[in-house]
Write an enzyme that holds these catalytic residues in place. Sequence first.
Site, PDB file in Angstrom:
ATOM      1  N   SER A  47       2.224  -9.683   2.835  1.00 26.61           N
ATOM      2  CA  SER A  47       3.084 -10.159   3.924  1.00 26.61           C
ATOM      3  C   SER A  47       4.521 -10.383   3.465  1.00 26.61           C
ATOM      4  O   SER A  47       5.472 -10.089   4.203  1.00 26.61           O
ATOM      5  CB  SER A  47       2.509 -11.445   4.528  1.00 26.61           C
ATOM      6  OG  SER A  47       2.348 -12.433   3.530  1.00 26.61           O
ATOM      7  N   GLU A  67      -0.319  -1.601  -7.683  1.00 22.89           N
ATOM      8  CA  GLU A  67       0.797  -2.516  -7.976  1.00 22.89           C
ATOM      9  C   GLU A  67       1.078  -2.544  -9.482  1.00 22.89           C
ATOM     10  O   GLU A  67       2.239  -2.514  -9.918  1.00 22.89           O
ATOM     11  CB  GLU A  67       0.471  -3.918  -7.473  1.00 22.89           C
ATOM     12  CG  GLU A  67       0.413  -4.002  -5.957  1.00 22.89           C
ATOM     13  CD  GLU A  67      -0.119  -5.323  -5.428  1.00 22.89           C
ATOM     14  OE1 GLU A  67       0.161  -5.616  -4.259  1.00 22.89           O
ATOM     15  OE2 GLU A  67      -0.810  -6.043  -6.149  1.00 22.89           O
TER      16      GLU A  67
HETATM   17  C1  5RP Z   1      -1.535  -7.656  -2.758  1.00 26.59           C
HETATM   18  C2  5RP Z   1      -0.809  -8.666  -3.553  1.00 26.59           C
HETATM   19  C3  5RP Z   1       0.189  -9.511  -2.854  1.00 26.59           C
HETATM   20  O1  5RP Z   1       1.401  -9.431  -3.518  1.00 26.59           O
HETATM   21  C4  5RP Z   1      -0.289 -10.935  -2.863  1.00 26.59           C
HETATM   22  O2  5RP Z   1      -1.577 -10.987  -2.307  1.00 26.59           O
HETATM   23  C5  5RP Z   1       0.670 -11.862  -2.089  1.00 26.59           C
HETATM   24  O3  5RP Z   1       0.572 -11.575  -0.730  1.00 26.59           O
HETATM   25  P1  5RP Z   1       1.429 -12.332   0.359  1.00 26.59           P
HETATM   26  O4  5RP Z   1       2.854 -11.930   0.156  1.00 26.59           O
HETATM   27  O5  5RP Z   1       0.854 -11.834   1.672  1.00 26.59           O
HETATM   28  O6  5RP Z   1       1.239 -13.827   0.182  1.00 26.59           O
HETATM   29  O7  5RP Z   1      -0.988  -8.815  -4.738  1.00 26.59           O
HETATM   30  O8  5RP Z   1      -2.526  -7.010  -3.510  1.00 26.59           O
END
Ligand code: 5RP
Length: 222
Positions: free
Chosen positions: A34, A107
């Site tokens: 997000s 990532e």
């Molecule tokens: C996805 C991730 C995201 O960076 C992590 O979950 C943070 O998400 P958000 O910005 O929705 O809090 O690692 O795999």
Amino acid sequence: MTQDELKQATARAAIDYIAPKLENDSIVGVGTGSTANFFIDYLAEIKGQFDGAVASSQASAERLKSHGIPVYDLNSVDGMQVYVDGADETNAALQLIKGGGAALTREKIVAACADEFVCIADESKWVPVLGNFPLPVEVIPMARSLVARELVKLGGDPVYRQGVTTDNGNVILDVHNLEIAQPVALEQAINNITGVVTNGIFALRPADVLLLGTESGVKTVT
Ligand code: 5RP
């Protein structure tokens, strides 16, 4: 401020941080989640200032394309100046837990290609010791039980994330009750379990800079 407002503020700060570094041929690495989504939306406002992006997930690729930002396959670029992504937890050394959105493998690959990894997170993600957030581990499906047994030996309580298949066709185990006092050592130990594709500790390659959204403004942590 709401958590979303903090995420928006940190995403906006990331644009301000990277914009002066961008050139016409620059490729921007883009994360998932997000906070990254807010970043993508703001990135569209400066899309004339760089060449295109590499995405860490199909979802982010689709969002980038919806804004008219060219998305490149990682194999077709030489590298990138900057990768911008969120996190589930960060400690003061900018070692992270990631993978809440199941995109951890891509990532980690994109982060490995970037000269600079800029983490964007709201202050709820800041922790003294990693591990309160269950650690995501991407696993080859047939190795799920084997890997789960090995993770128990490391002191964790793995839980199969039902109904989730990663962009790479694998499954996720979320490991509860790990107090990650030695992030590099644990990242390496979990990497060594046969059947593990990636684990969500980003300590071998931590973030280089953290833009942390707080009630008193976005703080830059290095
Ligand atoms: C996805 C991730 C995201 O960076 C992590 O979950 C943070 O998400 P958000 O910005 O929705 O809090 O690692 O795999």
